[in-house]
Design a protein around this motif. Structure first.
Motif, PDB file in Angstrom:
ATOM      1  N   ALA A 202       0.884  -1.084  -0.141  1.00 46.61           N
ATOM      2  CA  ALA A 202       0.047  -0.088  -0.107  1.00 46.61           C
ATOM      3  C   ALA A 202       0.744   1.387  -0.064  1.00 46.61           C
ATOM      4  O   ALA A 202       0.371   2.341  -0.518  1.00 46.61           O
ATOM      5  N   MET A 203       2.023   1.210   0.558  1.00 48.34           N
ATOM      6  CA  MET A 203       2.864   2.343   0.459  1.00 48.34           C
ATOM      7  C   MET A 203       3.463   2.607  -0.778  1.00 48.34           C
ATOM      8  O   MET A 203       3.580   3.900  -1.175  1.00 48.34           O
ATOM      9  N   LYS A 204       3.573   1.619  -1.844  1.00 51.37           N
ATOM     10  CA  LYS A 204       4.170   1.966  -3.024  1.00 51.37           C
ATOM     11  C   LYS A 204       3.078   1.955  -4.114  1.00 51.37           C
ATOM     12  O   LYS A 204       3.377   2.467  -5.161  1.00 51.37           O
ATOM     13  N   ALA A 205       1.851   1.923  -3.785  1.00 53.75           N
ATOM     14  CA  ALA A 205       0.664   1.648  -4.834  1.00 53.75           C
ATOM     15  C   ALA A 205       0.034   3.096  -4.696  1.00 53.75           C
ATOM     16  O   ALA A 205       0.082   4.083  -4.074  1.00 53.75           O
ATOM     17  N   THR A 206      -0.885   3.097  -5.820  1.00 56.09           N
ATOM     18  CA  THR A 206      -1.401   4.488  -6.228  1.00 56.09           C
ATOM     19  C   THR A 206      -2.548   4.587  -5.073  1.00 56.09           C
ATOM     20  O   THR A 206      -3.108   3.663  -4.378  1.00 56.09           O
ATOM     21  N   PRO A 207      -3.161   5.496  -4.883  1.00 60.92           N
ATOM     22  CA  PRO A 207      -3.932   5.951  -3.883  1.00 60.92           C
ATOM     23  C   PRO A 207      -5.273   4.893  -3.961  1.00 60.92           C
ATOM     24  O   PRO A 207      -5.665   4.319  -2.942  1.00 60.92           O
ATOM     25  N   ALA A 208      -5.775   4.981  -5.347  1.00 61.36           N
ATOM     26  CA  ALA A 208      -6.910   3.814  -5.331  1.00 61.36           C
ATOM     27  C   ALA A 208      -6.426   2.530  -5.080  1.00 61.36           C
ATOM     28  O   ALA A 208      -7.459   1.929  -4.219  1.00 61.36           O
ATOM     29  N   ALA A 210      -4.101   1.623  -3.054  1.00 61.96           N
ATOM     30  CA  ALA A 210      -3.675   1.693  -1.556  1.00 61.96           C
ATOM     31  C   ALA A 210      -4.974   1.381  -0.903  1.00 61.96           C
ATOM     32  O   ALA A 210      -4.852   0.567   0.214  1.00 61.96           O
ATOM     33  N   THR A 211      -6.074   2.057  -1.233  1.00 58.51           N
ATOM     34  CA  THR A 211      -7.309   1.957  -0.344  1.00 58.51           C
ATOM     35  C   THR A 211      -7.625   0.471  -0.461  1.00 58.51           C
ATOM     36  O   THR A 211      -8.354  -0.165   0.477  1.00 58.51           O
ATOM     37  N   THR A 212      -7.703  -0.022  -1.488  1.00 57.70           N
ATOM     38  CA  THR A 212      -7.931  -1.550  -1.894  1.00 57.70           C
ATOM     39  C   THR A 212      -7.176  -2.489  -0.703  1.00 57.70           C
ATOM     40  O   THR A 212      -7.516  -3.394  -0.172  1.00 57.70           O
ATOM     41  N   LEU A 213      -5.909  -2.207  -0.948  1.00 55.42           N
ATOM     42  CA  LEU A 213      -4.852  -2.942  -0.114  1.00 55.42           C
ATOM     43  C   LEU A 213      -5.186  -2.583   1.350  1.00 55.42           C
ATOM     44  O   LEU A 213      -5.076  -3.646   2.144  1.00 55.42           O
ATOM     45  N   ALA A 214      -5.448  -1.570   1.641  1.00 55.60           N
ATOM     46  CA  ALA A 214      -6.004  -1.263   3.191  1.00 55.60           C
ATOM     47  C   ALA A 214      -7.268  -1.895   3.741  1.00 55.60           C
ATOM     48  O   ALA A 214      -7.297  -2.411   4.788  1.00 55.60           O
TER      49      ALA A 214
END
Length: 501
Positions: A202-208, A210-214
């Protein structure tokens, strides 16, 4: 050992009795010849008495036989006067009485042995009963202990088996719970690693993205919390299962220890049983020895009563009867000779009464011994022996009372001190209720009594015999003796041979 009365007494007696007849010698040749014949009889009688060394029962029997032979030889010679004939009868009476006393003394010695044998029979049978009862008690106690140990051993085996099954179940459940705890721990660890990976992504992914990973990471956290909660519950269950298993194992260990103690107790019981078997074998040998000894003593009782003792009693009774019969010729004579004749009759009959009274008491004890043997050995003939002994006892009592009647009648006109007559009468009054007819009239239930109803310690009345009136030559003519003599002994008479030690 027998000790005869002083022989000087008998010699003086013979001379005193004969002096009455010798004074009546005729002056003719026939009378002189008769006197010489009588003198020869006196010499022979003196020789018999002088040679009467009585030490053993055999000597006693020989002397009694010699006295009887001497009495039998007292036949009046041709030309003897009436006084001489009467004197010879009186001499024969005294000799027969002395012979009867000697036979009665020998019989008393046998009766003493009989009493000892009776005591031995009763003592042996009593010891057998006590030993048998002790053996029964020991056997019951041992059997009860064995049964208790066996029951407890069976109970322990059943409980141990049940506890073993519970231990197996508890071990299986605890193992399954531990496996589930291990699985959940592995899942929790895997979930934590996945959460770490998602966080890094999530720290390396795009915001969208990162939300999914969160969102995925939150799901892993929730799942991890559920697994931790389940694991905590399983750990509690596992602890409870382990605790229960330890309790069951402790109980099982306690039972095993108890089983070990029971095994030791069983070993002790086996040792006790071995000792008991040896004791039972020794007890059986002892009981057999006691029974054999009792049977032997009882057999000897029967043989002695039917053999030598019966012979002695019959011989003594016949001698006393002959003594009384020979003295009857002088009853009607006045003066000292008539008094001597009456006292001789009474003395012989009182000696006879004493002998049969003593025998009656001895037979009563024999009857008890035979009755005890009948209970011990029902297959033997001891019951009939006890019945025969009772019959003999009644016969002896009857003879004793009959002899007392004759003695009392002879003493009725005698000048002997009245205490002898009184004691003779009292003795008859004491013995008469013991006769079968009197006992049946006084106590109808007496026929149901067994021989063992008589006291074992009953002492025959022979210890104070009513016997032995003295000859006239030794009777007091004026004053009575300073001290009152016993009923069994007329005044100034020497002790009878039948009661010497």
């Amino acid at each position: 050992m027998f000790i005869h009365r002083p022989k000087a007494f008998l010699v003086a007696l013979l001379c005193g009795v004969l002096s009455v007849g010798c004074e009546q010698l005729s002056s003719g040749d026939q009378g002189i010849a008769a006197a010489r014949s009588i003198d020869a009889m006196i010499v022979r009688s003196r020789r018999v008495l002088a040679e009467a060394a009585i030490v053993t029962p055999e000597d006693c029997e020989k002397t009694a036989e010699a006295l009887r032979n001497a009495a039998t030889s007292m036949t009046p010679p041709a030309g003897a006067t009436a006084g001489q004939k009467l004197s010879l009868k009186m001499m024969a009476s005294q000799l027969h009485r002395e012979a009867g006393r000697l036979d009665a003394a020998a019989a008393e010695q046998l009766e003493t042995s009989q009493r000892h044998r009776c005591d031995a029979v009763l003592a042996n049978i009593g010891a057998m009963a006590q030993l048998a009862e002790a053996g029964k008690t020991q056997e019951s106690e041992t059997v009860a202990a064995i049964e208790t140990l066996a029951a407890r051993q069976k109970e322990i085996e059943s409980q141990s088996m049940a506890l073993s099954q519970l231990v197996d179940v508890a071990t299986k459940e605890a193992g399954e719970t531990k496996i589930r705890i291990t699985e959940l721990r592995q899942r929790i660890d895997a979930s934590a690693a996945n959460q770490m990976a998602l966080h890094q992504q999530a720290m390396k992914a795009t915001p969208a993205h990162a939300t999914t990973l969160a969102r995925q990471s939150d799901g892993e956290v929730k799942q991890s919390v559920q697994w931790r909660s389940q694991m905590s519950l399983l750990e509690l269950d596992y602890g409870t299962q382990e605790f229960n298993r330890s309790l069951i194992a402790a109980r099982q260990s306690h039972l095993q220890n108890e089983a070990t103690h029971l095994a030791a107790s069983q070993a002790d019981v086996e040792a006790i049983m071995q000792d008991r078997q040896q004791a039972v074998a020794a007890l059986a040998q002892r009981l057999q020895a006691l029974q054999q000894d009792a049977g032997l003593q009882a057999k000897t009782l029967m043989e002695t009563s039917a053999g030598p003792l019966k012979t002695l009693l019959e011989r003594a009774s016949e001698s006393f009867d002959r003594a009384a019969s020979d003295a009857q010729a002088g009853q009607s004579v006045s003066g000292a000779l008539g008094e001597s004749a009456r006292l001789s009759i009474a003395s012989a009959q009182l000696s006879k009464a004493t002998m049969f009274e003593r025998r009656a008491m001895g037979v009563e004890l024999e009857s008890r011994a035979f009755g005890a043997m009948a209970v011990l050995d029902s297959a033997g003939n001891w019951g009939s022996a006890a019945t025969n002994a009772q019959t003999e006892r009644n016969s002896c009592l009857t003879k004793a009372v009959e002899s007392l009647d004759v003695a009392i009648q002879s003493l009725a006109d005698s000048e002997v001190p009245g205490n002898l007559k009184l004691r003779a009468t009292e003795t008859k009054a004491r013995l008469s209720p013991m006769l079968p007819a009197a006992a049946a009239a006084d106590a109808p239930a007496a026929s149901d009594a067994t021989p063992s109803d008589a006291p074992a310690s009953e002492t025959p009345a022979s210890d104070t015999p009513v016997s032995d009136a003295p000859p006239a030559s030794e009777q007091p003519t004026s004053e009575p003796p300073a001290s009152e003599p016993p009923a069994s002994e007329p005044p100034a008479s020497p002790p009878p041979a039948s009661h010497a030690v």
